[in-house]
Design a protein around this motif. Structure first.
Motif, short mmCIF file in Angstrom:
data_model
loop_
_atom_site.label_atom_id
_atom_site.label_comp_id
_atom_site.label_asym_id
_atom_site.label_seq_id
_atom_site.Cartn_x
_atom_site.Cartn_y
_atom_site.Cartn_z
N SER A 122 8.58 12.40 17.67
CA SER A 122 7.78 12.06 18.85
C SER A 122 6.60 13.02 18.96
O SER A 122 6.67 14.15 18.54
CB SER A 122 8.65 12.09 20.09
N VAL A 123 5.54 12.54 19.56
CA VAL A 123 4.28 13.27 19.60
C VAL A 123 3.81 13.46 21.04
O VAL A 123 3.85 12.53 21.84
CB VAL A 123 3.18 12.51 18.82
N ALA A 124 3.38 14.67 21.35
CA ALA A 124 2.75 14.96 22.65
C ALA A 124 1.27 15.19 22.41
O ALA A 124 0.87 15.72 21.36
CB ALA A 124 3.38 16.20 23.27
N TRP A 125 0.46 14.78 23.37
CA TRP A 125 -1.00 14.97 23.29
C TRP A 125 -1.45 15.94 24.37
O TRP A 125 -1.06 15.81 25.53
CB TRP A 125 -1.72 13.64 23.48
N GLY B 176 11.61 18.53 23.21
CA GLY B 176 12.04 17.87 21.99
C GLY B 176 10.95 17.16 21.19
O GLY B 176 11.26 16.42 20.25
N PHE B 177 9.70 17.41 21.51
CA PHE B 177 8.62 16.81 20.72
C PHE B 177 8.56 17.46 19.34
O PHE B 177 8.86 18.64 19.18
CB PHE B 177 7.27 16.97 21.43
N LYS B 178 8.16 16.68 18.35
CA LYS B 178 8.06 17.18 16.97
C LYS B 178 6.66 17.63 16.61
O LYS B 178 6.46 18.47 15.73
CB LYS B 178 8.48 16.08 15.98
N LYS B 179 5.65 17.04 17.29
CA LYS B 179 4.25 17.37 17.00
C LYS B 179 3.47 17.45 18.30
O LYS B 179 3.78 16.77 19.27
CB LYS B 179 3.61 16.29 16.13
N LEU B 180 2.43 18.29 18.27
CA LEU B 180 1.48 18.39 19.37
C LEU B 180 0.11 18.07 18.79
O LEU B 180 -0.29 18.66 17.78
CB LEU B 180 1.50 19.81 19.96
N LYS B 181 -0.59 17.12 19.39
CA LYS B 181 -1.91 16.72 18.89
C LYS B 181 -2.96 16.91 19.98
O LYS B 181 -2.65 16.93 21.17
CB LYS B 181 -1.89 15.25 18.45
N LEU B 182 -4.20 17.02 19.53
CA LEU B 182 -5.33 17.11 20.45
C LEU B 182 -6.58 16.62 19.77
O LEU B 182 -6.64 16.53 18.55
CB LEU B 182 -5.52 18.54 20.96
N TYR B 183 -7.57 16.28 20.58
CA TYR B 183 -8.89 15.93 20.06
C TYR B 183 -9.82 17.09 20.31
O TYR B 183 -9.74 17.77 21.34
CB TYR B 183 -9.46 14.70 20.76
N SER B 184 -10.72 17.31 19.37
CA SER B 184 -11.77 18.30 19.52
C SER B 184 -13.05 17.70 18.94
O SER B 184 -13.13 16.50 18.73
CB SER B 184 -11.38 19.59 18.81
#
Length: 85
Positions: free
Chosen positions: A1-4, A35-43
């Motif tokens: 699962s991914v968090a932004w 429990g998130f597996k990835k953290l993403k963001l925009y730049s």
């Protein structure tokens, strides 16, 4: 699962005091706890965001996607951090 992580900024007067690093560390810890597996963001490669790009790189975010974005005059970047279990 991914968090932004949404866009955030630190006032120029406050830069260099560890606030951006603290925001990333807090967010990373909360995402791991949830429990998130990835953290993403925009730049962006816009010159105004040069300092934030360094912050993300120093904190382990890899560059995943670089959008052309030339109609806006600069490129958009999607970054990702794989979280520890």
């Amino acid at each position: 699962s991914v968090a932004w992580l949404g866009w955030f900024c630190v006032s120029e007067r406050e830069r260099g005091e560890g606030i951006g690093r603290a925001v990333l560390e807090f967010t990373k810890n909360e995402c791991q706890r949830e429990g998130f597996k990835k953290l993403k963001l925009y730049s962006s490669l816009h010159p105004e965001y040069k300092i934030s790009e360094k912050l993300y790189e120093r904190n382990g975010f890899s560059k995943e996607v670089e959008d052309g974005g030339l109609d806006r005059g600069f490129k958009t970047i999607e970054r990702e951090l794989v979280l520890k279990a």
